[in-house]
Design a protein around this motif. Structure first.
Motif, mmCIF file in Angstrom:
data_model
loop_
_atom_site.group_PDB
_atom_site.id
_atom_site.type_symbol
_atom_site.label_atom_id
_atom_site.label_comp_id
_atom_site.label_asym_id
_atom_site.label_seq_id
_atom_site.Cartn_x
_atom_site.Cartn_y
_atom_site.Cartn_z
ATOM 1 N N GLN A 19 0.849 -1.177 0.000
ATOM 2 C CA GLN A 19 0.000 0.000 0.000
ATOM 3 C C GLN A 19 0.891 1.235 0.000
ATOM 4 O OE1 GLN A 19 -2.394 -0.498 3.554
ATOM 5 N NE2 GLN A 19 -4.094 -1.385 2.386
ATOM 6 N N CYS A 20 0.409 2.305 -0.612
ATOM 7 C CA CYS A 20 1.165 3.557 -0.640
ATOM 8 C C CYS A 20 1.367 4.082 0.779
ATOM 9 C CB CYS A 20 0.404 4.585 -1.471
ATOM 10 S SG CYS A 20 1.236 6.179 -1.627
ATOM 11 N N GLY A 21 2.611 4.392 1.121
ATOM 12 C CA GLY A 21 2.925 4.917 2.445
ATOM 13 C C GLY A 21 3.257 3.868 3.477
ATOM 14 N N SER A 22 3.160 2.584 3.102
ATOM 15 C CA SER A 22 3.424 1.504 4.062
ATOM 16 C C SER A 22 4.911 1.216 4.231
ATOM 17 C CB SER A 22 2.711 0.225 3.620
ATOM 18 O OG SER A 22 3.258 -0.260 2.398
ATOM 19 N N ASP A 142 -0.129 6.324 9.940
ATOM 20 C CA ASP A 142 1.299 6.135 9.674
ATOM 21 C C ASP A 142 1.614 6.300 8.190
ATOM 22 O OD1 ASP A 142 1.930 5.562 12.358
ATOM 23 O OD2 ASP A 142 1.308 3.476 12.111
ATOM 24 N N LYS A 143 0.729 5.789 7.356
ATOM 25 C CA LYS A 143 0.942 5.923 5.910
ATOM 26 C C LYS A 143 0.866 7.389 5.478
ATOM 27 C CE LYS A 143 -2.291 2.968 4.751
ATOM 28 N NZ LYS A 143 -3.201 2.196 3.870
ATOM 29 N N LEU A 144 -0.106 8.114 6.027
ATOM 30 C CA LEU A 144 -0.249 9.529 5.680
ATOM 31 C C LEU A 144 0.950 10.343 6.145
ATOM 32 C CD1 LEU A 144 -4.041 10.050 6.449
ATOM 33 C CD2 LEU A 144 -2.938 10.103 4.209
ATOM 34 N N LYS A 145 1.457 10.043 7.323
ATOM 35 C CA LYS A 145 2.641 10.752 7.821
ATOM 36 C C LYS A 145 3.844 10.489 6.920
ATOM 37 C CE LYS A 145 5.569 11.456 11.886
ATOM 38 N NZ LYS A 145 6.799 11.495 11.074
ATOM 39 N N LEU A 150 7.576 12.474 2.857
ATOM 40 C CA LEU A 150 8.273 12.183 1.606
ATOM 41 C C LEU A 150 8.052 13.265 0.556
ATOM 42 C CD1 LEU A 150 9.937 10.179 -0.101
ATOM 43 C CD2 LEU A 150 7.776 9.071 -0.726
ATOM 44 N N TYR A 151 6.817 13.730 0.434
ATOM 45 C CA TYR A 151 6.480 14.697 -0.621
ATOM 46 C C TYR A 151 6.320 16.131 -0.121
ATOM 47 C CZ TYR A 151 5.505 10.515 -3.395
ATOM 48 O OH TYR A 151 5.607 9.310 -4.054
ATOM 49 N N ASN A 152 6.431 16.315 1.205
ATOM 50 C CA ASN A 152 6.291 17.647 1.804
ATOM 51 C C ASN A 152 4.941 18.270 1.438
ATOM 52 O OD1 ASN A 152 7.068 19.892 3.321
ATOM 53 N ND2 ASN A 152 8.004 20.907 1.558
ATOM 54 N N ALA A 158 -1.776 14.445 0.882
ATOM 55 C CA ALA A 158 -1.224 13.130 1.201
ATOM 56 C C ALA A 158 -2.281 12.046 1.019
ATOM 57 C CB ALA A 158 -0.690 13.109 2.630
ATOM 58 N N LYS A 159 -3.502 12.333 1.472
ATOM 59 C CA LYS A 159 -4.586 11.357 1.330
ATOM 60 C C LYS A 159 -4.917 11.137 -0.140
ATOM 61 C CE LYS A 159 -9.143 10.064 3.060
ATOM 62 N NZ LYS A 159 -10.256 10.408 3.991
ATOM 63 N N ASP A 160 -4.893 12.211 -0.916
ATOM 64 C CA ASP A 160 -5.165 12.117 -2.349
ATOM 65 C C ASP A 160 -4.123 11.247 -3.047
ATOM 66 O OD1 ASP A 160 -6.631 13.066 -4.781
ATOM 67 O OD2 ASP A 160 -4.685 13.945 -5.248
ATOM 68 N N ILE A 161 -2.859 11.445 -2.691
ATOM 69 C CA ILE A 161 -1.770 10.640 -3.264
ATOM 70 C C ILE A 161 -1.939 9.175 -2.897
ATOM 71 C CG2 ILE A 161 0.714 10.163 -3.128
ATOM 72 C CD1 ILE A 161 1.131 13.199 -2.777
ATOM 73 N N MET A 162 -2.267 8.923 -1.624
ATOM 74 C CA MET A 162 -2.423 7.552 -1.138
ATOM 75 C C MET A 162 -3.554 6.827 -1.871
ATOM 76 S SD MET A 162 -3.021 6.210 2.791
ATOM 77 C CE MET A 162 -4.738 6.766 2.909
ATOM 78 N N VAL A 163 -4.705 7.480 -1.968
ATOM 79 C CA VAL A 163 -5.871 6.865 -2.596
ATOM 80 C C VAL A 163 -5.627 6.607 -4.078
ATOM 81 C CG1 VAL A 163 -8.284 7.229 -3.264
ATOM 82 C CG2 VAL A 163 -7.523 7.813 -0.944
ATOM 83 N N LYS A 164 -5.090 7.589 -4.781
ATOM 84 C CA LYS A 164 -4.866 7.449 -6.228
ATOM 85 C C LYS A 164 -3.785 6.430 -6.543
ATOM 86 C CE LYS A 164 -6.539 11.985 -7.695
ATOM 87 N NZ LYS A 164 -6.200 13.301 -8.301
ATOM 88 N N THR A 165 -2.723 6.396 -5.730
ATOM 89 C CA THR A 165 -1.643 5.434 -5.970
ATOM 90 C C THR A 165 -2.122 4.018 -5.742
ATOM 91 O OG1 THR A 165 0.043 7.059 -5.321
ATOM 92 C CG2 THR A 165 0.703 4.749 -5.329
ATOM 93 N N ASP A 166 -2.861 3.813 -4.652
ATOM 94 C CA ASP A 166 -3.385 2.471 -4.377
ATOM 95 C C ASP A 166 -4.386 2.038 -5.447
ATOM 96 O OD1 ASP A 166 -1.861 2.088 -2.138
ATOM 97 O OD2 ASP A 166 -3.459 2.524 -0.701
ATOM 98 N N LYS A 167 -5.176 2.965 -5.937
ATOM 99 C CA LYS A 167 -6.144 2.643 -6.989
ATOM 100 C C LYS A 167 -5.417 2.221 -8.257
ATOM 101 C CE LYS A 167 -10.161 4.449 -9.477
ATOM 102 N NZ LYS A 167 -11.083 5.605 -9.665
ATOM 103 N N LYS A 168 -4.351 2.939 -8.597
ATOM 104 C CA LYS A 168 -3.573 2.621 -9.793
ATOM 105 C C LYS A 168 -2.921 1.246 -9.667
ATOM 106 C CE LYS A 168 0.622 4.123 -10.360
ATOM 107 N NZ LYS A 168 1.850 4.917 -10.577
#
Length: 221
Positions: A19-22, A142-145, A150-152, A158-168
């Motif tokens: 998962q993204c951020g794991s 923890d994943k969001l942190k 990482l991306y500042n 951060a949530k948007d990146i996590m959701v979209k990356t996992d979806k992809k």
């Protein structure tokens, strides 16, 4: 296609879905360091590009991105026929890239013990007995942190990146493999990196992979 069972009997390969951020990539690198082997993540793209003759920028553009324009069965039928057929020549570039990575993953497993992150590696090596397939999750906070650091970015980004990356990643895996991304039934082991942290998670995965390897040796004797 390469025969896995005989040619890589001495090689141990650990594949990591994440998962993204794991912290999947970092954990993969830690596992590789502890075992004294290489970890392939984006390095796989460079290797696949070199071996296939396709432009590396194409691998970067299409990395872990699915499509719905072509039937999966046709892709794998073409794979079994080889790269010189007219079907392969007419195939969309993203499928050529997938097949090139598929081949590179198999070649790596036959040549060396290693850790491979993402890119349906567990599916590519389904017939290889000394492969330990792992999926790494994490608690959302923890994943969001991790993503924020990482991306500042702020919480919302951060949530948007996590959701979209996992979806992809999910779409890519579900499209090209016969399994479901993140489903415990798709992997040998699923582990939450928030529980033990990166080092503890790496140690647990190594212990599991070595136990599976030892069991395979016992069965073979």
């Amino acid at each position: 296609m390469l025969k896995g069972e005989d040619s890589m009997r001495g090689n141990l390969v650990i594949t990591i879905g994440r998962q993204c951020g794991s912290g999947g990539k970092m954990i993969g690198q830690k596992i590789a360091e502890k075992l004294g082997v290489k970890c392939y993540d984006r390095e796989l793209l460079t290797k696949a590009a070199k071996e296939s003759g396709l432009c590396e920028e194409l691998f970067e553009t299409h990395d872990e991105k699915p499509t719905s324009s072509f039937l999966y069965s046709l892709v794998m039928d073409t794979y079994s026929l080889g790269y010189t057929t007219s079907a392969y020549m007419d195939m969309p570039i993203n499928h050529k890239i997938f097949l090139a990575q598929f081949d590179t993953i198999k070649k790596l497993a036959n040549e060396e013990s290693c850790v491979i992150v993402g890119r349906c590696a567990d599916y590519a090596l389904a017939d290889y007995p000394n492969t330990a397939s792992v999926f790494i999750t994490g608690n959302d906070e923890d994943k969001l942190k991790s993503i924020k650091d990482l991306y500042n970015v702020d919480d919302a980004k951060a949530k948007d990146i996590m959701v979209k990356t996992d979806k992809k990643r999910s779409s890519y895996y579900n499209y090209y493999s016969s399994k479901k991304w993140g489903d415990s039934r798709s992997y040998d082991m699923c582990i939450n990196s928030s529980v033990l942290g990166p080092d503890g998670t790496a140690d647990m995965i190594i212990a599991f992979a070595k136990a599976k390897e030892a069991q395979n040796k016992e069965k073979a004797e």
